[in-house]
Write a protein that holds these residues in place. Sequence first.
Motif, PDB file in Angstrom:
ATOM      1  N   ASP A  90      23.357  39.632  33.710  1.00 27.72           N
ATOM      2  CA  ASP A  90      23.694  38.254  33.375  1.00 27.72           C
ATOM      3  C   ASP A  90      25.214  38.049  33.446  1.00 27.72           C
ATOM      4  O   ASP A  90      25.969  38.589  32.634  1.00 27.72           O
ATOM      5  CB  ASP A  90      23.187  37.913  31.976  1.00 27.72           C
ATOM      6  CG  ASP A  90      23.251  36.416  31.681  1.00 27.72           C
ATOM      7  OD1 ASP A  90      24.038  35.716  32.346  1.00 27.72           O
ATOM      8  OD2 ASP A  90      22.518  35.954  30.794  1.00 27.72           O
ATOM      9  N   LEU A  91      25.645  37.216  34.406  1.00 31.46           N
ATOM     10  CA  LEU A  91      27.083  37.030  34.633  1.00 31.46           C
ATOM     11  C   LEU A  91      27.773  36.262  33.515  1.00 31.46           C
ATOM     12  O   LEU A  91      28.999  36.329  33.383  1.00 31.46           O
ATOM     13  CB  LEU A  91      27.303  36.303  35.965  1.00 31.46           C
ATOM     14  CG  LEU A  91      27.156  37.198  37.191  1.00 31.46           C
ATOM     15  CD1 LEU A  91      26.920  36.362  38.427  1.00 31.46           C
ATOM     16  CD2 LEU A  91      28.375  38.083  37.366  1.00 31.46           C
ATOM     17  N   ARG A  92      27.020  35.553  32.693  1.00 29.65           N
ATOM     18  CA  ARG A  92      27.641  34.878  31.551  1.00 29.65           C
ATOM     19  C   ARG A  92      28.251  35.888  30.582  1.00 29.65           C
ATOM     20  O   ARG A  92      29.210  35.578  29.857  1.00 29.65           O
ATOM     21  CB  ARG A  92      26.600  34.025  30.820  1.00 29.65           C
ATOM     22  CG  ARG A  92      26.103  32.830  31.617  1.00 29.65           C
ATOM     23  CD  ARG A  92      24.988  32.123  30.882  1.00 29.65           C
ATOM     24  NE  ARG A  92      23.859  33.036  30.644  1.00 29.65           N
ATOM     25  CZ  ARG A  92      22.805  32.725  29.890  1.00 29.65           C
ATOM     26  NH1 ARG A  92      22.755  31.546  29.273  1.00 29.65           N
ATOM     27  NH2 ARG A  92      21.817  33.591  29.729  1.00 29.65           N
ATOM     28  N   TYR A  93      27.722  37.105  30.595  1.00 33.51           N
ATOM     29  CA  TYR A  93      28.243  38.168  29.740  1.00 33.51           C
ATOM     30  C   TYR A  93      29.039  39.196  30.542  1.00 33.51           C
ATOM     31  O   TYR A  93      29.974  39.796  30.023  1.00 33.51           O
ATOM     32  CB  TYR A  93      27.089  38.852  29.001  1.00 33.51           C
ATOM     33  CG  TYR A  93      26.317  37.900  28.130  1.00 33.51           C
ATOM     34  CD1 TYR A  93      26.787  37.546  26.878  1.00 33.51           C
ATOM     35  CD2 TYR A  93      25.136  37.319  28.577  1.00 33.51           C
ATOM     36  CE1 TYR A  93      26.087  36.658  26.071  1.00 33.51           C
ATOM     37  CE2 TYR A  93      24.427  36.425  27.790  1.00 33.51           C
ATOM     38  CZ  TYR A  93      24.908  36.099  26.539  1.00 33.51           C
ATOM     39  OH  TYR A  93      24.228  35.213  25.748  1.00 33.51           O
ATOM     40  N   ILE A  94      28.660  39.389  31.802  1.00 31.30           N
ATOM     41  CA  ILE A  94      29.375  40.362  32.639  1.00 31.30           C
ATOM     42  C   ILE A  94      30.830  39.940  32.844  1.00 31.30           C
ATOM     43  O   ILE A  94      31.745  40.770  32.791  1.00 31.30           O
ATOM     44  CB  ILE A  94      28.668  40.526  33.999  1.00 31.30           C
ATOM     45  CG1 ILE A  94      27.414  41.382  33.840  1.00 31.30           C
ATOM     46  CG2 ILE A  94      29.607  41.159  35.029  1.00 31.30           C
ATOM     47  CD1 ILE A  94      26.645  41.575  35.123  1.00 31.30           C
ATOM     48  N   ILE A  95      31.073  38.653  33.078  1.00 32.29           N
ATOM     49  CA  ILE A  95      32.431  38.200  33.388  1.00 32.29           C
ATOM     50  C   ILE A  95      33.401  38.444  32.229  1.00 32.29           C
ATOM     51  O   ILE A  95      34.452  39.080  32.423  1.00 32.29           O
ATOM     52  CB  ILE A  95      32.424  36.726  33.839  1.00 32.29           C
ATOM     53  CG1 ILE A  95      31.877  36.655  35.269  1.00 32.29           C
ATOM     54  CG2 ILE A  95      33.824  36.117  33.779  1.00 32.29           C
ATOM     55  CD1 ILE A  95      31.684  35.256  35.796  1.00 32.29           C
ATOM     56  N   PRO A  96      33.108  37.995  31.001  1.00 28.96           N
ATOM     57  CA  PRO A  96      34.066  38.297  29.920  1.00 28.96           C
ATOM     58  C   PRO A  96      34.164  39.778  29.598  1.00 28.96           C
ATOM     59  O   PRO A  96      35.257  40.283  29.294  1.00 28.96           O
ATOM     60  CB  PRO A  96      33.514  37.509  28.719  1.00 28.96           C
ATOM     61  CG  PRO A  96      32.103  37.212  29.042  1.00 28.96           C
ATOM     62  CD  PRO A  96      32.023  37.110  30.521  1.00 28.96           C
ATOM     63  N   MET A  97      33.051  40.502  29.708  1.00 30.91           N
ATOM     64  CA  MET A  97      33.098  41.929  29.416  1.00 30.91           C
ATOM     65  C   MET A  97      33.799  42.710  30.532  1.00 30.91           C
ATOM     66  O   MET A  97      34.409  43.750  30.278  1.00 30.91           O
ATOM     67  CB  MET A  97      31.686  42.473  29.200  1.00 30.91           C
ATOM     68  CG  MET A  97      31.039  42.020  27.901  1.00 30.91           C
ATOM     69  SD  MET A  97      32.033  42.403  26.439  1.00 30.91           S
ATOM     70  CE  MET A  97      32.100  44.190  26.549  1.00 30.91           C
ATOM     71  N   SER A  98      33.730  42.219  31.763  1.00 31.04           N
ATOM     72  CA  SER A  98      34.477  42.853  32.857  1.00 31.04           C
ATOM     73  C   SER A  98      35.979  42.700  32.629  1.00 31.04           C
ATOM     74  O   SER A  98      36.762  43.601  32.956  1.00 31.04           O
ATOM     75  CB  SER A  98      34.096  42.240  34.210  1.00 31.04           C
ATOM     76  OG  SER A  98      32.780  42.584  34.577  1.00 31.04           O
ATOM     77  N   VAL A 145      37.569  40.696  36.379  1.00 28.94           N
ATOM     78  CA  VAL A 145      36.826  39.467  36.658  1.00 28.94           C
ATOM     79  C   VAL A 145      36.776  39.190  38.153  1.00 28.94           C
ATOM     80  O   VAL A 145      35.745  38.734  38.677  1.00 28.94           O
ATOM     81  CB  VAL A 145      37.456  38.281  35.901  1.00 28.94           C
ATOM     82  CG1 VAL A 145      36.798  36.968  36.301  1.00 28.94           C
ATOM     83  CG2 VAL A 145      37.317  38.492  34.403  1.00 28.94           C
ATOM     84  N   SER A 146      37.861  39.455  38.863  1.00 36.31           N
ATOM     85  CA  SER A 146      37.871  39.273  40.310  1.00 36.31           C
ATOM     86  C   SER A 146      36.802  40.124  40.977  1.00 36.31           C
ATOM     87  O   SER A 146      36.082  39.654  41.872  1.00 36.31           O
ATOM     88  CB  SER A 146      39.253  39.627  40.871  1.00 36.31           C
ATOM     89  OG  SER A 146      39.279  39.490  42.268  1.00 36.31           O
ATOM     90  N   GLY A 147      36.661  41.369  40.530  1.00 37.73           N
ATOM     91  CA  GLY A 147      35.623  42.226  41.091  1.00 37.73           C
ATOM     92  C   GLY A 147      34.230  41.695  40.809  1.00 37.73           C
ATOM     93  O   GLY A 147      33.357  41.703  41.692  1.00 37.73           O
ATOM     94  N   ALA A 148      33.993  41.200  39.585  1.00 35.02           N
ATOM     95  CA  ALA A 148      32.684  40.645  39.229  1.00 35.02           C
ATOM     96  C   ALA A 148      32.357  39.434  40.096  1.00 35.02           C
ATOM     97  O   ALA A 148      31.215  39.279  40.570  1.00 35.02           O
ATOM     98  CB  ALA A 148      32.665  40.273  37.750  1.00 35.02           C
ATOM     99  N   LEU A 149      33.340  38.564  40.312  1.00 34.94           N
ATOM    100  CA  LEU A 149      33.105  37.375  41.137  1.00 34.94           C
ATOM    101  C   LEU A 149      32.825  37.741  42.580  1.00 34.94           C
ATOM    102  O   LEU A 149      31.911  37.187  43.212  1.00 34.94           O
ATOM    103  CB  LEU A 149      34.327  36.452  41.056  1.00 34.94           C
ATOM    104  CG  LEU A 149      34.544  35.736  39.720  1.00 34.94           C
ATOM    105  CD1 LEU A 149      35.875  34.994  39.736  1.00 34.94           C
ATOM    106  CD2 LEU A 149      33.411  34.770  39.423  1.00 34.94           C
ATOM    107  N   MET A 150      33.589  38.672  43.126  1.00 32.23           N
ATOM    108  CA  MET A 150      33.399  39.038  44.527  1.00 32.23           C
ATOM    109  C   MET A 150      32.063  39.722  44.748  1.00 32.23           C
ATOM    110  O   MET A 150      31.402  39.511  45.774  1.00 32.23           O
ATOM    111  CB  MET A 150      34.560  39.919  44.993  1.00 32.23           C
ATOM    112  CG  MET A 150      35.860  39.159  45.123  1.00 32.23           C
ATOM    113  SD  MET A 150      37.182  40.116  45.893  1.00 32.23           S
ATOM    114  CE  MET A 150      38.484  38.891  45.931  1.00 32.23           C
TER     115      MET A 150
END
Length: 331
Positions: free
Chosen positions: A273-281, A72-77
């Motif tokens: 879509d980050l709404r799905y990328i974040i939990p899947m990451s 999740v940290s990588g997705a946010l950054m």
Amino acid sequence: MPKNFIKVFILSMILLGICVLASLAFGSRTIGWNELMNGLFHPDVQTHGANVVRQRIARTVFCIMCGAALGVSGALMQSVTRNPIADPSILGVNTGAALFVVCGISFFSIGTASQYIWFALAGAIITAIFVFGIGSMGSGGATPLKLVLAGAATSAALSSLVMAVMIPRSNVMDQFRFWQVGSVGSGNWDSISIFLPFLIVGMLIALLTAPALNAIALGDEVATGLGVRTGTLRLIAAFAGVVLCGAATALAGPIGFIGLLATHVIRLLIGPDLRYIIPMSALTGAIILMISDVCGRLLGSPGELEVGVVTAFIGAPILILITMKAKMRAL
């Protein structure tokens, strides 16, 4: 909802289950199926194999938590910087956490997980602010290229400071060198309880900011037109990413490339879509870290190869491929 999301989610859950069983079964001693079931479901059975399984449960849970946090940290950054190769290790955040930990060991005699986590978080936050400040200088603001260059330069400088503090102190070197490699082998229920609040806070912030981060992906002008306060949003999302990365780094050491790999794999499979990328990451990061941990145990048997070495071995060539692909697109 992305059309492939359900399939990817189900496949990921199956892979996670397989990884959990592998993490419990494989190590310096391989555990058979009967012993594995006894260790999981029959607490009255006190054979050596069943006890080994029970000891590995905490390590497995800790590994899942670290992998999820780093993913999740990588997705946010990547979202905040709009940089496809942004990652805590590439932007120097891990090295900043490492510097503060080694200073804490050297000058304040810290030695427990609860002490590590506060020093590592302070180092990660200060380094992130510094890198973003340097990358924002000059015309064009904080471009992806300038952020990566600022992160690389900062990481190199901080690595030199780590060595300068550590080398004259042999006792610090012995304590720090095991932490520096990156390992989930020290994971226990105490470290899990310390890590859990930071993981929950970081994950909640990430999920709550995901819709607005989608708007930023369209460009700051479009996002502002949609009512998004881009500066505030970036600050909040970056804080969540640094908290997740700093907490994981404090307890497991600087493990690189998990956020980079997890987010790229998921973006390739389900879209942007980050709404799905974040939990899947989070899910993918846990899977990648557990696979790396099991591989390290098998390759280093009867000892183990630290997971930070395995992730670097896997992640470095993939980073090169991603960079080459991005360069070809730019041309």
